[in-house]
Design an enzyme around this catalytic site. Sequence first.
Site, PDB file in Angstrom:
ATOM      1  CG  MET A  27      -1.750   1.012   1.290  1.00 41.15           C
ATOM      2  SD  MET A  27      -3.061   1.154   2.888  1.00 41.15           S
ATOM      3  CE  MET A  27      -1.674   1.977   4.039  1.00 41.15           C
ATOM      4  CB  SER A  28       1.052   4.281   0.673  1.00 44.04           C
ATOM      5  OG  SER A  28       1.691   5.660   0.548  1.00 44.04           O
ATOM      6  CG  LEU A  29       7.289   4.330  -1.288  1.00 44.81           C
ATOM      7  CD1 LEU A  29       7.368   4.739  -2.361  1.00 44.81           C
ATOM      8  CD2 LEU A  29       8.232   5.014  -0.044  1.00 44.81           C
TER       9      LEU A  29
END
Length: 328
Positions: free
Chosen positions: A229-231
């Site tokens: 998730m995200s980075l």
Amino acid sequence: MKLYFKEQAFSFELLRAVSYAGYQGAELGECLAVAANIEEGNFDSWYTQWCKVAMRVEKIGRSCLEKGHLVSAREALLRANNYYRTAEFFLDGSDPRRNDNFDKSVECFELAMSLLETSFEIVEIPYENGFLKGYLYKPACYDPKKQSPLLLGIGGYDSTLQELYFCFAAPAIKRKYACLIFECPGQGEALRKQNLYMRTDAEIPVGAAIDYVSTRNDVNIAQIALAGMSLGGYFAPRAAAFDKRIKACIAFNVFYDTYQSTVNQNPALRKILALPEAEQEKVLIEIEKNNSNLRWLLNNGRWVFGCSKRYEVFHMMKKASLKDVAKN
């Protein structure tokens, strides 16, 4: 998408907190009531107001627990965990309030998990001279004679281990997967308690997690999926490019080139980062004063990467690219 606030950073983080309502991590009314009392762009105001609601909801959860109302206790404690996480978000990494707030968040979460109706286990993944903390979940229908397929879940630039429950573990166990969510260096307790800074060669910590589950007999290591998730949308594909034990990969956010993605969202950075480094630092200090998103980006980057200067954050970002590994 904007929710309540006009400023991008505040709007996004409010939306992020609210989005966990689907798995009892938030109540829309509570979140909007908090937002109404926050001075937009003021990091201390953000912290104060989210802490107030977190403490109030934690009190409700503990009261329900004392009275034997276990479902209500679990749901309130999950919300308190999320609100504590949200409260500390914009604080500088060196702010002493951050660790205290984090500890409260984790305590609420793990107390809520002790009331979970499915299997929950706190695990320590051997890593270098220490460990990476993780939570292992198994579905309600778990059969010890039949190994479950396994979803691994990791976060990114600002995720916490506990947050990954709402994103990965809760939906995974409903779909009959076992799920291991865990911290990578630069996240959660790995950063706060062990001073492990974020690294871009994600195959190392992810490989350590797979080595760990390979020692167990209750998950199917021939069926491992990795979600980031995200980075983590960079970390997961990066790890999958090097570790063939990963059979499926989910990039929940795609960061093909982290540096380019960041400057594309902040075009003014291109000219600034072309200056000599001493000048870069001076200019970044000035422009972050009127840009909450950039101020948070640089403060968080110095913390998680262990950088002393703002411009060094961008050096680290340049290393987080799939250009040379995507073919794998």
